[in-house]
Design an enzyme around this catalytic site. Structure first.
Site, PDB file in Angstrom:
ATOM      1  N   ASP A 138      -2.636   9.240  -2.813  1.00 47.67           N
ATOM      2  CA  ASP A 138      -1.323   9.067  -2.201  1.00 47.67           C
ATOM      3  C   ASP A 138      -0.240   9.480  -3.175  1.00 47.67           C
ATOM      4  O   ASP A 138      -0.432   9.466  -4.395  1.00 47.67           O
ATOM      5  CB  ASP A 138      -1.098   7.588  -1.856  1.00 47.67           C
ATOM      6  CG  ASP A 138      -1.633   7.246  -0.483  1.00 47.67           C
ATOM      7  OD1 ASP A 138      -2.077   8.167   0.215  1.00 47.67           O
ATOM      8  OD2 ASP A 138      -1.611   6.067  -0.126  1.00 47.67           O
ATOM      9  N   ASP A 186      -3.549   3.431   1.791  1.00 45.95           N
ATOM     10  CA  ASP A 186      -2.959   2.105   1.931  1.00 45.95           C
ATOM     11  C   ASP A 186      -2.816   1.651   3.367  1.00 45.95           C
ATOM     12  O   ASP A 186      -2.629   0.475   3.638  1.00 45.95           O
ATOM     13  CB  ASP A 186      -1.587   2.046   1.241  1.00 45.95           C
ATOM     14  CG  ASP A 186      -0.633   3.113   1.769  1.00 45.95           C
ATOM     15  OD1 ASP A 186      -0.981   3.813   2.736  1.00 45.95           O
ATOM     16  OD2 ASP A 186       0.471   3.253   1.206  1.00 45.95           O
TER      17      ASP A 186
END
Length: 826
Positions: free
Chosen positions: A326, A571
């Protein structure tokens, strides 16, 4: 419904659902609930605790160990059998606990459900359990609500929804009741709201289109349920090793016993020797050492902000060659920061960490003042908008007392921000301030503030502002403009005749330590790719600054079934299947949803990429320690088998069963366990990722096992012939000398193996203590009454001198073998 609701006008969606803007009746809702079921995420019907427990013993090495335990009992060696049983049971319990927690990953999806929902029923607004929401219900949404089901918006007033958990988009999405094109991706379907997302601003009304497992979250739940658990390279390799050893044990037992019988050995003794050799060939301590090495790594990583949920994953992370990570919060700080100000003719670079940055002109201070007053955030909670928080913190860090400023300039009127207007205005007595999208604010301005005061906004000056806006955008900055108006009668006067003050450029900056961590993993042969749903230009600018270059994947490119040996970070709920299916799934601990954390193998407690780099280093060090133990143990086992076999060809039973098992106990015991605490070698992050397809027993280990085993065999057989002095049968003295020489040669070989893997000699005090303790135990079986159980006799000084000669001959030969195989690929 056959047509997609996001692309249809709202009234057609309501009609297709046989509903109406005033909602359903209670009777309609009851019938639909019976037809469609509860609005909940169903469980996966996963493995039962019994199935999980049985699975812990579904390993070839475990089967071989259990067979060895049975053989030990049959041979009368109950202690060895008990030790093996304890190891197997302890590993089974630990694995059960880990796997049972992993099975709960689907259940965590339930926690995303809103406990209640406001719906229009029977012509009035009612609060009901979210589980009772049905297709066709009309739900009312307000700031702070969790969306109870997927729905098509009928009304939207300044509505913004945080969909990061579902789509990966870091910024709240402005919503509208207008339809969007049919091919629009989920992240851009502004006419829809989705179950489990959060309303951050405004209000809206939506008709429910899907509930339960038919929602987007439900689709992900089904995909997660269908995703099989991946096995780590180490698990596969230990199974291969166990299978090979099992076959070897069977062949050895079937061959040695008849051979000894032909040589005239007593049948019982021949059977005991064959069984002892079979047990000696099995690395009883391997599961314990693997568990210890992994557990120590888990403890170390926990202190470094990485929580390992599945033990083998830590070693698997050391074998990955690609990390898909990410951007927001992992590579960056996870917060918007004002990095640049611009007022007519002057650009000021701001560092959020430096309170003394170059803010020195009245115009720059005015721009910060506008950002602080035309702002609904507070320094305490940050508000709902990260850009407002960034403006407030920029003013605070540059010496503006925000509380005092607001107290001296109370807000008397305001124009709230809306996605249609794209600006916000506030009135403070005789002056009004405006901030918003730069193009919109600029179009409402007639003047621009210069170093010599307000001047007309000529075409040339307007072009200069527009050029700067483009330059900010090219540098991946999110841009807001600030303006003011003197003496507005009320907020309605803020729409025109403004004076343009300047621009504020914001970005989520990279973490300071990440660039070095990425460079370190690059040197280790690991390719880093950034996966994000954010603006591509912003993403590529961050990637370039971190040294990732163009290795960027957009969210739509993020594969849920990654290629071999890939680590995946995530996430959101949408990341859960990819995390579960990746070779190593790494979830964010701060921003991550519980679903993502439960589907992962490792959780980063600080959401920081640098922690991944440290975990890779730990993983490689753990593999090194396991490699050293396997090489140490198998080299000893090969020597045991070779010595007993070759001696038996000449009618000598040189190492009886009890001595073979004692050697295994010493080598499998404390020294081997202490290897699990060895520190990482200095070059561990300078090697390329290991190829798991080549197996743990590769060319280098085979060369080492064969070479060291041969050296041990030759040296000890020579010792046997020297001490026999032509005797027809092995004497207790000869057995004692070979037995003792074997033990101390193995201790010497242990340090040679550590040298081969680049481990400093005196770097592990636990190993030093373990070797000393094992040596003391060997002395105990020579000089205490225990010697009658082991068939040994006390040795004199001259005998120890001979043992020293054995070591002096064996150690250089070990080093020569290690130096030779060091050239082989690891």
């Amino acid at each position: 419904m056959a047509e997609r609701p996001h692309e249809l006008p709202a009234d057609r969606v309501v009609a297709a659902l046989e509903s109406q803007p005033t909602g359903l009746t209670s009777e309609q809702a009851r019938r639909r609930r019976a037809e469609h079921g509860e609005n909940e995420i169903a469980g996966s019907g996963g493995r039962s605790p019994v199935e999980i427990g049985i699975a812990q013993f579904d390993s070839v090495l475990i089967w071989v160990l259990l067979a060895a335990a049975v053989l030990s009992v049959w041979a009368g060696n109950a202690v060895d059998a008990i030790l093996i049983a304890i190891i197997v049971v302890a590993n089974g319990i630990f694995g059960f606990v880990q796997d049972y927690r992993a099975e709960r990953s689907l259940e965590s999806l339930r926690e995303l459900a809103a406990p209640t929902a406001a719906v229009r029923r029977d012509g009035e607004i009612r609060e009901i359990d979210a589980i009772a929401v049905v297709p066709g219900d009309v739900v009312v949404l307000r700031g702070g609500d969790v969306v109870p089901a997927d729905g098509r918006l009928l009304e939207a007033t300044d509505l913004e929804v945080d969909e990061a958990a579902l789509t990966g988009e870091s910024a709240p999405v402005s919503k509208s009741s207008d339809p969007v094109e049919s091919g629009t991706p989920i992240a851009e379907r502004t006419s829809m709201v989705y179950k489990g997302t959060n309303v951050t601003r405004g209000k809206g009304v939506a008709v429910v289109t899907e509930t339960g497992m038919k929602t987007k979250v439900g689709e992900i739940a089904r995909e997660l349920a269908a995703t099989e658990e991946t096995r780590t390279p180490l698990q596969d390799e230990l199974d291969d090793l166990g299978r090979t050893l099992g076959i070897g044990v069977l062949v050895l037992s079937a061959f040695v016993a008849p051979l000894l019988l032909l040589r005239g050995t007593d049948a019982v003794q021949a059977a005991l020797t064959a069984v002892s050799l079979a047990v000696a060939a099995v690395p009883e301590g391997l599961p314990a050492v693997v568990t210890l090495a992994l557990a120590l790594g888990v403890r170390q990583l926990a202190e470094e902000n990485a929580l390992v949920r599945r033990l083998p994953a830590i070693e698997a992370l050391g074998a990955v060659d690609v990390v898909c990570t990410d951007k927001t919060g992992t590579l960056t700080r996870g917060e918007m920061t004002v990095s640049r100000l611009w007022v007519n003719g002057t650009a000021v670079g701001l560092d959020s960490r430096d309170a003394d940055a170059n803010v020195h002109s009245d115009r720059e201070r005015l721009l910060l003042r506008i950002g602080a007053l035309c702002n609904d955030a507070t320094l305490e909670d940050g508000g709902d908008d990260p850009t407002e928080r960034a403006l407030l913190e920029a003013a605070d860090r540059r010496g503006v007392d925000v509380d005092e400023l607001r107290a001296e300039n109370p807000r008397t009127d305001e124009v709230p921000f809306s996605s249609e207007r794209k600006w916000m205005g506030t009135v403070h007595g005789d002056v009004g301030y405006v901030k918003g999208a730069p193009e919109v604010v600029l179009s409402n301005c007639e003047r621009i503030l210069t170093a010599r005061g307000p001047k007309p906004l000529t075409d040339e000056r307007r072009e200069r502002v527009e050029t700067t806006i483009r330059e900010f955008g090219d540098d991946a900055l999110r841009v807001l403009a600030g303006a003011y108006r003197e003496g507005p009668a009320d907020a309605n006067d803020l729409a025109d005749e403004l004076t343009f003050v300047g621009l504020a450029g914001m970005i989520d900056p990279p973490r300071e330590e990440v660039a070095d961590a990425i460079a370190e993993t690059g040197r280790a042969g690991i390719d880093v790719k950034m996966v994000t749903g954010d603006n591509v230009r912003t993403t590529r600018a961050i990637a370039e600054s971190l040294g990732i270059g163009t290795r960027v994947l957009e969210g739509s490119e993020s594969v849920t079934r990654p290629r071999k040996r890939r680590a995946m970070t995530g996430d959101g709920v949408n990341d859960a299947p990819a995390l579960k299916n990746a070779d190593v799934g790494v979830a964010m601990g701060i921003r991550g949803t519980d679903v993502a954390r439960q589907a992962s193998d490792i959780v980063l407690l600080d959401d920081n990429y640098a922690t991944i780099e440290r975990a890779v280093e730990r993983g490689r060090g753990i593999f090194d320690n396991i490699w050293k133990f396997v090489a140490y143990l198998l080299s000893a086992n090969v020597a045991e088998v070779a010595i007993v076999f070759l001696a038996s060809l000449y009618g000598y039973l040189i190492l009886p069963a009890v001595q073979l098992l004692w050697i295994n106990l010493l080598t499998d015991g404390l020294p081997a366990l202490a290897l699990g605490a060895d520190p990482e070698s200095g070059d561990v992050m300078e090697r390329p990722p290991r190829d798991p397809d080549r197996g743990i027993v590769g060319r280098q280990m085979l060369g080492l096992i064969g070479g060291m085993g041969t050296v041990t065999t030759v040296v000890l057989l020579a010792l046997m012939y020297y001490t026999l002095e032509g005797a027809a049968a092995v004497t207790p003295y000869t057995m004692t000398m070979v037995f003792t020489g074997f033990v101390f040669l193995e201790f010497a070989g242990l340090y040679v193996i550590r040298w081969l893997r680049g481990t400093p000699t005196v770097s592990n005090p636990w190993l030093t203590a373990a070797v000393a303790a094992s040596a003391a135990l060997q002395l105990a079986v020579l000089y205490t009454p225990l010697n009658r159980y082991f068939g040994t006799v006390p040795l004199g000084l001259a005998d120890w001198g001979l043992v020293g000669v054995v070591l002096a001959a064996g150690l250089p030969a070990y080093v020569a073998v290690a130096a030779l195989v060091k050239r082989f690929d690891r």
